[in-house]
Design a protein around this motif. Sequence first.
Motif, PDB file in Angstrom:
ATOM      1  N   ASN A  76       0.607  10.781   9.302  1.00 46.06           N
ATOM      2  CA  ASN A  76      -0.297  11.837   8.842  1.00 46.06           C
ATOM      3  C   ASN A  76       0.466  13.037   8.282  1.00 46.06           C
ATOM      4  N   ALA A  77       1.580  13.390   8.894  1.00 46.17           N
ATOM      5  CA  ALA A  77       2.379  14.505   8.386  1.00 46.17           C
ATOM      6  C   ALA A  77       3.016  14.145   7.041  1.00 46.17           C
ATOM      7  N   ALA A  78       3.466  12.911   6.896  1.00 45.76           N
ATOM      8  CA  ALA A  78       4.076  12.480   5.638  1.00 45.76           C
ATOM      9  C   ALA A  78       3.062  12.455   4.495  1.00 45.76           C
ATOM     10  N   LYS A  79       1.822  12.120   4.812  1.00 44.43           N
ATOM     11  CA  LYS A  79       0.769  12.102   3.793  1.00 44.43           C
ATOM     12  C   LYS A  79       0.209  13.487   3.515  1.00 44.43           C
ATOM     13  N   GLY A  80       0.515  14.460   4.386  1.00 47.04           N
ATOM     14  CA  GLY A  80       0.017  15.817   4.204  1.00 47.04           C
ATOM     15  C   GLY A  80      -1.322  16.058   4.864  1.00 47.04           C
ATOM     16  N   ASP A  81      -1.767  15.146   5.729  1.00 42.10           N
ATOM     17  CA  ASP A  81      -3.052  15.303   6.402  1.00 42.10           C
ATOM     18  C   ASP A  81      -2.991  16.312   7.547  1.00 42.10           C
ATOM     19  N   CYS A  82      -1.812  16.539   8.105  1.00 41.07           N
ATOM     20  CA  CYS A  82      -1.653  17.517   9.177  1.00 41.07           C
ATOM     21  C   CYS A  82      -0.308  18.214   9.005  1.00 41.07           C
ATOM     22  N   ALA A  83      -0.143  19.311   9.704  1.00 43.92           N
ATOM     23  CA  ALA A  83       1.100  20.082   9.605  1.00 43.92           C
ATOM     24  C   ALA A  83       2.206  19.366  10.380  1.00 43.92           C
ATOM     25  N   PRO A  84       3.432  19.398   9.852  1.00 43.99           N
ATOM     26  CA  PRO A  84       4.543  18.767  10.572  1.00 43.99           C
ATOM     27  C   PRO A  84       4.885  19.557  11.834  1.00 43.99           C
ATOM     28  N   GLN A  85       5.166  18.821  12.927  1.00 42.70           N
ATOM     29  CA  GLN A  85       5.476  19.482  14.186  1.00 42.70           C
ATOM     30  C   GLN A  85       6.914  19.237  14.614  1.00 42.70           C
ATOM     31  N   SER A  86       7.442  18.068  14.358  1.00 44.00           N
ATOM     32  CA  SER A  86       8.797  17.753  14.804  1.00 44.00           C
ATOM     33  C   SER A  86       9.795  18.041  13.685  1.00 44.00           C
ATOM     34  N   ALA A  87      11.060  18.081  14.068  1.00 45.61           N
ATOM     35  CA  ALA A  87      12.121  18.309  13.084  1.00 45.61           C
ATOM     36  C   ALA A  87      12.188  17.164  12.077  1.00 45.61           C
ATOM     37  N   ALA A  88      11.926  15.940  12.522  1.00 48.38           N
ATOM     38  CA  ALA A  88      11.960  14.788  11.622  1.00 48.38           C
ATOM     39  C   ALA A  88      10.854  14.870  10.578  1.00 48.38           C
ATOM     40  N   GLU A  89       9.674  15.315  10.983  1.00 47.08           N
ATOM     41  CA  GLU A  89       8.569  15.439  10.029  1.00 47.08           C
ATOM     42  C   GLU A  89       8.848  16.532   9.007  1.00 47.08           C
ATOM     43  N   ARG A  90       9.377  17.669   9.460  1.00 46.75           N
ATOM     44  CA  ARG A  90       9.713  18.750   8.529  1.00 46.75           C
ATOM     45  C   ARG A  90      10.824  18.318   7.575  1.00 46.75           C
ATOM     46  N   ALA A  91      11.822  17.603   8.088  1.00 44.92           N
ATOM     47  CA  ALA A  91      12.924  17.131   7.249  1.00 44.92           C
ATOM     48  C   ALA A  91      12.422  16.117   6.226  1.00 44.92           C
ATOM     49  N   TRP A  92      11.503  15.243   6.618  1.00 46.01           N
ATOM     50  CA  TRP A  92      10.967  14.249   5.680  1.00 46.01           C
ATOM     51  C   TRP A  92      10.203  14.925   4.545  1.00 46.01           C
ATOM     52  N   LEU A  93       9.380  15.920   4.876  1.00 51.11           N
ATOM     53  CA  LEU A  93       8.628  16.617   3.836  1.00 51.11           C
ATOM     54  C   LEU A  93       9.560  17.387   2.906  1.00 51.11           C
ATOM     55  N   LYS A  94      10.610  17.972   3.454  1.00 53.63           N
ATOM     56  CA  LYS A  94      11.593  18.675   2.627  1.00 53.63           C
ATOM     57  C   LYS A  94      12.328  17.691   1.725  1.00 53.63           C
ATOM     58  N   TYR A  95      12.667  16.523   2.252  1.00 56.41           N
ATOM     59  CA  TYR A  95      13.326  15.474   1.469  1.00 56.41           C
ATOM     60  C   TYR A  95      12.420  15.017   0.328  1.00 56.41           C
ATOM     61  N   GLN A  96      11.147  14.790   0.609  1.00 58.83           N
ATOM     62  CA  GLN A  96      10.209  14.361  -0.427  1.00 58.83           C
ATOM     63  C   GLN A  96      10.050  15.430  -1.502  1.00 58.83           C
ATOM     64  N   LYS A  97      10.013  16.686  -1.085  1.00 55.04           N
ATOM     65  CA  LYS A  97       9.884  17.777  -2.048  1.00 55.04           C
ATOM     66  C   LYS A  97      11.120  17.838  -2.947  1.00 55.04           C
ATOM     67  N   ARG A  98      12.289  17.608  -2.384  1.00 52.88           N
ATOM     68  CA  ARG A  98      13.530  17.680  -3.165  1.00 52.88           C
ATOM     69  C   ARG A  98      13.654  16.521  -4.152  1.00 52.88           C
ATOM     70  N   ILE A  99      13.322  15.313  -3.740  1.00 50.89           N
ATOM     71  CA  ILE A  99      13.514  14.180  -4.655  1.00 50.89           C
ATOM     72  C   ILE A  99      12.399  14.081  -5.690  1.00 50.89           C
TER      73      ILE A  99
END
Length: 121
Positions: free
Chosen positions: A65-88
């Motif tokens: 859900n965090a990767a799809k943007g349905d909810c806010a990221p809570q863990s460090a892994a979820e935040r890092a994944w969203l940052k990675y997706q934004k960068r690439i």
Amino acid sequence: MASLSKEVLLNRVFSDSKNYPYGFSRSGDFSIAESRALSEYGCLIAALVDGEIAPRDEEDFHFLNAAKGDCAPQSAAERAWLKYQKRINRPKAGSIYGTRKNSVTDDAEGEMAMDIDEDFD
């Protein structure tokens, strides 16, 4: 193809040699904690997003859900994944000079004119 499980994916190190050939920690885009979380959980999150495995527990559902943007990221892994997706997926920088090459065009008098400057004596 062998069946993927959460344990197998967590033991794999996630890397992206196309966008980050020297690794996440050496890119300057991620902090040390973010690069560790991305390397550790990246294969699992990528498999969940791509539909290679189905989410089994609450953590998997929250990753998805965090990767799809349905909810806010809570863990460090979820935040890092969203940052990675934004960068690439950021737009590629264009040239301020355009993409056209020098071309040969017809002049009004029927002579050939070139876009290259000529030396005048």
